[in-house]
Design a protein around this motif. Structure first.
Motif, PDB file in Angstrom:
ATOM      1  N   VAL A   1       0.857  -1.187   0.000  1.00  0.00           N
ATOM      2  CA  VAL A   1       0.000   0.000   0.000  1.00  0.00           C
ATOM      3  C   VAL A   1       0.891   1.234   0.000  1.00  0.00           C
ATOM      4  O   VAL A   1       2.075   1.172   0.348  1.00  0.00           O
ATOM      5  CB  VAL A   1      -0.941   0.008   1.219  1.00  0.00           C
ATOM      6  N   PRO A   2       0.340   2.386  -0.375  1.00  0.00           N
ATOM      7  CA  PRO A   2       1.162   3.605  -0.431  1.00  0.00           C
ATOM      8  C   PRO A   2       1.634   4.040   0.950  1.00  0.00           C
ATOM      9  O   PRO A   2       0.977   3.790   1.958  1.00  0.00           O
ATOM     10  CB  PRO A   2       0.210   4.647  -1.027  1.00  0.00           C
ATOM     11  N   HIS A   3       2.766   4.708   0.961  1.00  0.00           N
ATOM     12  CA  HIS A   3       3.220   5.355   2.185  1.00  0.00           C
ATOM     13  C   HIS A   3       2.430   6.638   2.406  1.00  0.00           C
ATOM     14  O   HIS A   3       1.897   7.239   1.470  1.00  0.00           O
ATOM     15  CB  HIS A   3       4.713   5.681   2.097  1.00  0.00           C
ATOM     16  N   VAL A   4       2.363   7.054   3.640  1.00  0.00           N
ATOM     17  CA  VAL A   4       1.731   8.324   3.973  1.00  0.00           C
ATOM     18  C   VAL A   4       2.528   9.469   3.348  1.00  0.00           C
ATOM     19  O   VAL A   4       3.762   9.480   3.405  1.00  0.00           O
ATOM     20  CB  VAL A   4       1.666   8.491   5.509  1.00  0.00           C
ATOM     21  N   ASP A   5       1.821  10.409   2.750  1.00  0.00           N
ATOM     22  CA  ASP A   5       2.479  11.593   2.196  1.00  0.00           C
ATOM     23  C   ASP A   5       1.777  12.856   2.694  1.00  0.00           C
ATOM     24  O   ASP A   5       0.863  12.796   3.521  1.00  0.00           O
ATOM     25  CB  ASP A   5       2.510  11.536   0.661  1.00  0.00           C
ATOM     26  N   GLU A   6       2.197  14.010   2.196  1.00  0.00           N
ATOM     27  CA  GLU A   6       1.666  15.272   2.701  1.00  0.00           C
ATOM     28  C   GLU A   6       0.173  15.421   2.434  1.00  0.00           C
ATOM     29  O   GLU A   6      -0.579  15.912   3.293  1.00  0.00           O
ATOM     30  CB  GLU A   6       2.430  16.449   2.098  1.00  0.00           C
ATOM     31  N   SER A   7      -0.282  14.986   1.267  1.00  0.00           N
ATOM     32  CA  SER A   7      -1.704  15.081   0.949  1.00  0.00           C
ATOM     33  C   SER A   7      -2.533  14.203   1.871  1.00  0.00           C
ATOM     34  O   SER A   7      -3.628  14.575   2.303  1.00  0.00           O
ATOM     35  CB  SER A   7      -1.953  14.692  -0.513  1.00  0.00           C
TER      36      SER A   7
ATOM     37  N   ILE B   1      -1.780  13.390   4.964  1.00  0.00           N
ATOM     38  CA  ILE B   1      -1.827  14.036   6.273  1.00  0.00           C
ATOM     39  C   ILE B   1      -2.858  15.163   6.280  1.00  0.00           C
ATOM     40  O   ILE B   1      -3.654  15.297   7.219  1.00  0.00           O
ATOM     41  CB  ILE B   1      -0.436  14.563   6.656  1.00  0.00           C
ATOM     42  N   ALA B   2      -2.867  15.958   5.219  1.00  0.00           N
ATOM     43  CA  ALA B   2      -3.840  17.047   5.131  1.00  0.00           C
ATOM     44  C   ALA B   2      -5.267  16.507   5.160  1.00  0.00           C
ATOM     45  O   ALA B   2      -6.142  17.058   5.836  1.00  0.00           O
ATOM     46  CB  ALA B   2      -3.598  17.858   3.861  1.00  0.00           C
ATOM     47  N   ALA B   3      -5.498  15.407   4.448  1.00  0.00           N
ATOM     48  CA  ALA B   3      -6.843  14.823   4.395  1.00  0.00           C
ATOM     49  C   ALA B   3      -7.241  14.219   5.737  1.00  0.00           C
ATOM     50  O   ALA B   3      -8.377  14.362   6.185  1.00  0.00           O
ATOM     51  CB  ALA B   3      -6.910  13.766   3.297  1.00  0.00           C
ATOM     52  N   ALA B   4      -6.302  13.534   6.384  1.00  0.00           N
ATOM     53  CA  ALA B   4      -6.602  12.856   7.638  1.00  0.00           C
ATOM     54  C   ALA B   4      -6.953  13.842   8.748  1.00  0.00           C
ATOM     55  O   ALA B   4      -7.709  13.509   9.668  1.00  0.00           O
ATOM     56  CB  ALA B   4      -5.431  11.981   8.066  1.00  0.00           C
ATOM     57  N   PHE B   5      -6.413  15.057   8.683  1.00  0.00           N
ATOM     58  CA  PHE B   5      -6.633  16.032   9.743  1.00  0.00           C
ATOM     59  C   PHE B   5      -7.520  17.194   9.302  1.00  0.00           C
ATOM     60  O   PHE B   5      -7.557  18.239   9.951  1.00  0.00           O
ATOM     61  CB  PHE B   5      -5.289  16.540  10.269  1.00  0.00           C
ATOM     62  N   THR B   6      -8.264  16.961   8.216  1.00  0.00           N
ATOM     63  CA  THR B   6      -9.261  17.929   7.759  1.00  0.00           C
ATOM     64  C   THR B   6     -10.634  17.291   7.881  1.00  0.00           C
ATOM     65  O   THR B   6     -10.817  16.144   7.470  1.00  0.00           O
ATOM     66  CB  THR B   6      -9.015  18.327   6.287  1.00  0.00           C
ATOM     67  N   PRO B   7     -11.614  17.988   8.457  1.00  0.00           N
ATOM     68  CA  PRO B   7     -12.966  17.407   8.551  1.00  0.00           C
ATOM     69  C   PRO B   7     -13.464  16.948   7.187  1.00  0.00           C
ATOM     70  O   PRO B   7     -13.223  17.615   6.172  1.00  0.00           O
ATOM     71  CB  PRO B   7     -13.807  18.556   9.101  1.00  0.00           C
ATOM     72  N   VAL B   8     -14.154  15.812   7.168  1.00  0.00           N
ATOM     73  CA  VAL B   8     -14.604  15.229   5.904  1.00  0.00           C
ATOM     74  C   VAL B   8     -15.441  16.220   5.099  1.00  0.00           C
ATOM     75  O   VAL B   8     -15.313  16.306   3.863  1.00  0.00           O
ATOM     76  CB  VAL B   8     -15.420  13.943   6.162  1.00  0.00           C
ATOM     77  N   GLU B   9     -16.273  16.992   5.787  1.00  0.00           N
ATOM     78  CA  GLU B   9     -17.145  17.928   5.080  1.00  0.00           C
ATOM     79  C   GLU B   9     -16.358  19.037   4.394  1.00  0.00           C
ATOM     80  O   GLU B   9     -16.899  19.734   3.510  1.00  0.00           O
ATOM     81  CB  GLU B   9     -18.168  18.528   6.045  1.00  0.00           C
ATOM     82  N   ALA B  10     -15.092  19.200   4.764  1.00  0.00           N
ATOM     83  CA  ALA B  10     -14.271  20.237   4.148  1.00  0.00           C
ATOM     84  C   ALA B  10     -13.299  19.678   3.108  1.00  0.00           C
ATOM     85  O   ALA B  10     -12.466  20.410   2.578  1.00  0.00           O
ATOM     86  CB  ALA B  10     -13.498  20.998   5.226  1.00  0.00           C
ATOM     87  N   HIS B  11     -13.433  18.390   2.808  1.00  0.00           N
ATOM     88  CA  HIS B  11     -12.527  17.778   1.838  1.00  0.00           C
ATOM     89  C   HIS B  11     -12.760  18.310   0.426  1.00  0.00           C
ATOM     90  O   HIS B  11     -13.894  18.386  -0.035  1.00  0.00           O
ATOM     91  CB  HIS B  11     -12.697  16.258   1.829  1.00  0.00           C
ATOM     92  N   THR B  12     -11.664  18.642  -0.225  1.00  0.00           N
ATOM     93  CA  THR B  12     -11.702  18.933  -1.653  1.00  0.00           C
ATOM     94  C   THR B  12     -11.646  17.604  -2.397  1.00  0.00           C
ATOM     95  O   THR B  12     -11.334  16.562  -1.804  1.00  0.00           O
ATOM     96  CB  THR B  12     -10.486  19.780  -2.049  1.00  0.00           C
ATOM     97  N   PRO B  13     -11.919  17.579  -3.683  1.00  0.00           N
ATOM     98  CA  PRO B  13     -11.772  16.333  -4.445  1.00  0.00           C
ATOM     99  C   PRO B  13     -10.369  15.744  -4.313  1.00  0.00           C
ATOM    100  O   PRO B  13     -10.203  14.519  -4.265  1.00  0.00           O
ATOM    101  CB  PRO B  13     -12.079  16.752  -5.881  1.00  0.00           C
ATOM    102  N   GLU B  14      -9.363  16.607  -4.220  1.00  0.00           N
ATOM    103  CA  GLU B  14      -7.986  16.133  -4.103  1.00  0.00           C
ATOM    104  C   GLU B  14      -7.749  15.443  -2.761  1.00  0.00           C
ATOM    105  O   GLU B  14      -7.092  14.395  -2.696  1.00  0.00           O
ATOM    106  CB  GLU B  14      -7.013  17.307  -4.266  1.00  0.00           C
ATOM    107  N   LEU B  15      -8.300  16.024  -1.689  1.00  0.00           N
ATOM    108  CA  LEU B  15      -8.141  15.403  -0.376  1.00  0.00           C
ATOM    109  C   LEU B  15      -8.921  14.101  -0.277  1.00  0.00           C
ATOM    110  O   LEU B  15      -8.457  13.131   0.335  1.00  0.00           O
ATOM    111  CB  LEU B  15      -8.580  16.367   0.719  1.00  0.00           C
ATOM    112  N   THR B  16     -10.090  14.059  -0.880  1.00  0.00           N
ATOM    113  CA  THR B  16     -10.882  12.825  -0.904  1.00  0.00           C
ATOM    114  C   THR B  16     -10.108  11.710  -1.582  1.00  0.00           C
ATOM    115  O   THR B  16     -10.088  10.560  -1.106  1.00  0.00           O
ATOM    116  CB  THR B  16     -12.218  13.057  -1.624  1.00  0.00           C
ATOM    117  N   GLU B  17      -9.459  12.029  -2.671  1.00  0.00           N
ATOM    118  CA  GLU B  17      -8.662  11.040  -3.400  1.00  0.00           C
ATOM    119  C   GLU B  17      -7.439  10.623  -2.587  1.00  0.00           C
ATOM    120  O   GLU B  17      -7.050   9.452  -2.585  1.00  0.00           O
ATOM    121  CB  GLU B  17      -8.226  11.602  -4.748  1.00  0.00           C
ATOM    122  N   ALA B  18      -6.837  11.579  -1.884  1.00  0.00           N
ATOM    123  CA  ALA B  18      -5.614  11.299  -1.129  1.00  0.00           C
ATOM    124  C   ALA B  18      -5.846  10.310   0.008  1.00  0.00           C
ATOM    125  O   ALA B  18      -4.949   9.544   0.372  1.00  0.00           O
ATOM    126  CB  ALA B  18      -5.032  12.602  -0.574  1.00  0.00           C
ATOM    127  N   ILE B  19      -7.052  10.323   0.581  1.00  0.00           N
ATOM    128  CA  ILE B  19      -7.347   9.469   1.732  1.00  0.00           C
ATOM    129  C   ILE B  19      -8.179   8.249   1.343  1.00  0.00           C
ATOM    130  O   ILE B  19      -8.544   7.427   2.193  1.00  0.00           O
ATOM    131  CB  ILE B  19      -8.075  10.293   2.818  1.00  0.00           C
TER     132      ILE B  19
END
Length: 207
Positions: free
Chosen positions: A48-54, A56-74
């Motif tokens: 599986v992929p290693h954790v990267d900056e995107s 981390i941003a997705a994991a610590f951002t509320p789901v309702e505030a996810h951009t399409p990029e953050l949704t994909e990252a997590i």
């Protein structure tokens, strides 16, 4: 129906001791228990992929505030966590690499150990969110041996780490079966493998 999550982490195929032993356990379990569903994941061959900056941003951002990029990252992490939480039993095959675990397994752990999903931070400290009644079997393969109470015990950075990590997310019913001494000559090797197989046979009927 009991759900087993079976994970192998060795990159080896037929030469893998840990793969052979986890397969032996799961096959025997299915033969002696009705209504078993097994989900298999091969981290040694399909990491599986290693954790990267995107991530981390997705994991610590509320789901309702996810951009399409953050949704994909997590996305992969969400799938792995859902799969992990759906299991009732866990069977992990883990060879020892440099006194610890393979990097493929560490990458997987980093994907599933997530605040708000598998653990929480409360006013009383950390709290595991995984059902503590679930059982974990970890079968290791080791070139050497690290008996408790000996000077070599300190070199085992595998079992202590995994016990702490699993307990951190709530899993405390953890059994280890060590196939060790594999590089210490034929007699110690065969004796250890026989002991591991005996432990597997006993656990199948008592797990």
């Amino acid at each position: 129906m009991a759900n087993i999550l079976h994970i192998d982490t060795s990159p080896r195929g037929e030469r893998s001791i840990s793969r052979a032993l986890t397969s032996e356990f799961v096959t025997s379990w299915k033969d002696t228990h009705s209504g078993v569903n097994v989900t298999y994941r091969d981290l040694g061959r399909n990491p599986v992929p290693h954790v990267d900056e995107s991530w981390i941003a997705a994991a610590f951002t509320p789901v309702e505030a996810h951009t399409p990029e953050l949704t994909e990252a997590i996305k992969v992490s969400n799938e792995l966590v859902d799969e992990f939480l759906a299991a009732d039993y866990y069977v992990f095959g883990v060879p020892m690499y440099n006194l610890s675990i393979p990097s493929t397994f560490k990458a997987y752990i980093d994907q599933i150990v997530r605040v708000g999903r598998t653990f929480a931070i409360t006013e009383n400290g950390y709290q595991g969110l995984v059902d503590s009644s679930k059982k974990v079997l970890i079968i290791t393969s080791r070139g050497g041996t690290f008996p408790p109470g000996t000077p070599y015990e300190v070199y085992d950075q595998q079992e202590p780490y995994l016990r702490i990590l699993l307990g951190f997310i709530g899993l405390t019913d953890v059994t280890f079966i060590h196939a060790d001494s594999l590089n210490l000559g034929d007699e110690p090797r065969q004796k250890s493998l026989a002991a591991a197989k005996d432990a597997i046979a006993q656990l199948v009927n008592n797990w």
